[in-house]
Scaffold this active site. Structure first.
Site, mmCIF file in Angstrom:
data_model
loop_
_atom_site.group_PDB
_atom_site.id
_atom_site.type_symbol
_atom_site.label_atom_id
_atom_site.label_comp_id
_atom_site.label_asym_id
_atom_site.label_seq_id
_atom_site.Cartn_x
_atom_site.Cartn_y
_atom_site.Cartn_z
ATOM 1 N N THR A 73 0.891 -1.271 -0.051
ATOM 2 C CA THR A 73 -0.062 0.033 -0.269
ATOM 3 C C THR A 73 0.819 1.120 -0.028
ATOM 4 O OG1 THR A 73 -1.947 -1.120 1.168
ATOM 5 C CG2 THR A 73 -1.798 1.343 1.435
ATOM 6 N N ASN A 153 -6.169 -9.726 -7.681
ATOM 7 C CA ASN A 153 -6.065 -10.771 -6.378
ATOM 8 C C ASN A 153 -7.131 -11.590 -6.011
ATOM 9 O OD1 ASN A 153 -7.070 -7.710 -6.292
ATOM 10 N ND2 ASN A 153 -7.945 -8.358 -4.327
ATOM 11 N N GLN A 181 0.394 -9.607 -6.345
ATOM 12 C CA GLN A 181 -0.158 -11.016 -6.593
ATOM 13 C C GLN A 181 0.696 -11.682 -7.503
ATOM 14 O OE1 GLN A 181 -2.081 -12.782 -4.649
ATOM 15 N NE2 GLN A 181 -3.139 -11.118 -3.534
ATOM 16 N N CYS A 324 -8.526 -7.832 2.315
ATOM 17 C CA CYS A 324 -8.428 -6.464 2.998
ATOM 18 C C CYS A 324 -9.845 -5.963 3.343
ATOM 19 C CB CYS A 324 -7.613 -5.237 2.021
ATOM 20 S SG CYS A 324 -6.008 -5.915 1.692
#
Length: 379
Positions: A73, A153, A181, A324
């Site tokens: 992130t 993902n 990923q 997430c």
């Protein structure tokens, strides 16, 4: 925990034993600050340099093109906000992203839109693949940056990134990809892909959580978004996390070494799919049949809720989408962008295998999921 079958490797991976072993000395005896000039500092600095070399080798980059970050992130924010800041005074104020980006990309882009940047959202087809015709329509003379994930993902679809980058860079447009990923699951080479910026997440390929990296091609305009000292070429100030950086380096070396063995993951993924298909009429595959991560299987179970299904099969550790935001009881935005019906999205489950997944795990997981589906259908 030992009885549980872990099929959530897209959410996170265990730390490889070799990685854990490499980290240990830097928690104790080799605890120096890389900025210090004495022997402790030099040992830490040498370890950081070695780790960068290992990460660079994995993706075909140069050592000085690697910036260690705390997370993927952070790397995405550094790439997107840093590039936007560097180009803010130019005539280019337009960004192109796909409709299936992770929030770690989408949220920084939405922030830029709130600051006056123009954003184009490129649609995907029913397999989750970016439409090249839409890319061509979206690229403009004032486009500054294109950010398209390498592989999704949730459904695992691999994007035609090299072709997207070729078209964008021909127009002088920077290209960023979130490769969190794909690293460790398929070959990733920054020159073959033609990207200027690439994001990595350590905990997706057997390094610890809390360490990531950003590839920055030499000459790419990028301004810091954090302010402090000059660590990490000035892009990531603050004393470096030497131990986890070393761990990331070893994880990268392992990924490079073990990449030829990913066929085993594909075989187990396909075996799981075959067993589920044989016993669940109407099971629907989500994602591209062929151009998909070798470990990822996203399927919709008909007539049930994916979260309820997993609750009925507690021996299977999996998810209904991205970890997430999988705690939400709502249909996946990725599947919605792919044009899936609400019922199909509601019944979706993401099953992702890893290096440690066994044939027995596959069989037990299939049995547990099928039994749970039948129980829910009969309820």
């Amino acid at each position: 925990m030992s009885a549980s079958i872990y099929l959530d490797y897209n959410a996170t991976t265990p730390v490889a034993p070799e990685v854990a072993e490499a980290i240990q000395p830097f928690l104790y005896g080799l605890f120096g600050n890389p900025s210090s000039s004495h022997s402790y500092g030099r040992a830490a600095a040498d370890a950081m340099a070695g780790a960068k070399h290992q990460v660079a080798r994995l993706i075909g980059a140069e050592d000085d093109e690697i910036v260690f970050t705390g997370t993927a992130t952070e790397a995405n924010n550094t790439a997107l906000l840093g590039a936007a800041s560097a180009l803010a005074d130019t005539a280019r104020r337009h960004i192109v992203v796909s409709a299936v980006e992770h929030p770690a990309v989408m949220q920084p882009v939405l922030h830029l839109r709130s600051q006056g940047w123009d954003v184009s959202l490129v649609p995907v087809d029913s397999a989750g693949c970016v439409l090249m015709s839409a890319i061509d329509e979206a690229l403009r003379p004032d486009t500054a940056l294109v950010s398209i994930m390498h592989a999704n993902n949730e459904v695992g679809t691999i994007q035609p990134l090299a072709e997207i980058a070729r078209r964008a860079r021909a127009l002088g447009i920077l290209v960023h990809t979130d490769a969190a990923q794909s690293i460790g699951k398929i070959g990733v080479n920054v020159d073959a892909l033609g990207v200027d910026l690439l994001t990595m997440a350590g905990h997706k390929f057997y390094a610890p959580k809390g360490i990531g990296a950003l590839y920055v091609r030499r000459g790419t305009p990028l301004r810091r978004i954090l302010f402090g000292a000059d660590q990490e070429w000035g892009l990531r100030p603050g004393t470096e996390n030497v131990a986890l950086s070393v761990g990331l380096g070893v994880a990268a070396e392992l990924a490079h070494k073990l990449l030829p063995q990913v066929g085993a993951m594909r075989r187990k993924r396909d075996a799981l799919h075959e067993q589920l298909t044989a016993q669940v009429p109407g099971l629907q595959l989500n994602g591209h049949f062929a151009e998909r991560l070798p470990n990822t299987l996203n399927v919709s179970f008909p007539g049930v809720d994916g979260a309820d299904l997993l609750a009925r099969a507690p021996q299977v550790a999996a998810s209904t989408g991205s970890a997430c935001h999988s705690g939400r009881r709502e249909a996946s935005g990725v599947l919605a962008a792919m044009g899936k019906s609400y019922e199909a999205a509601r019944g979706a489950v993401r099953l992702s295998v890893g290096r440690d997944t066994t044939d027995e795990d596959v069989q037990r997981a299939a049995q547990g999921l099928v039994q749970a589906w039948r129980q829910l259908r009969e309820a």
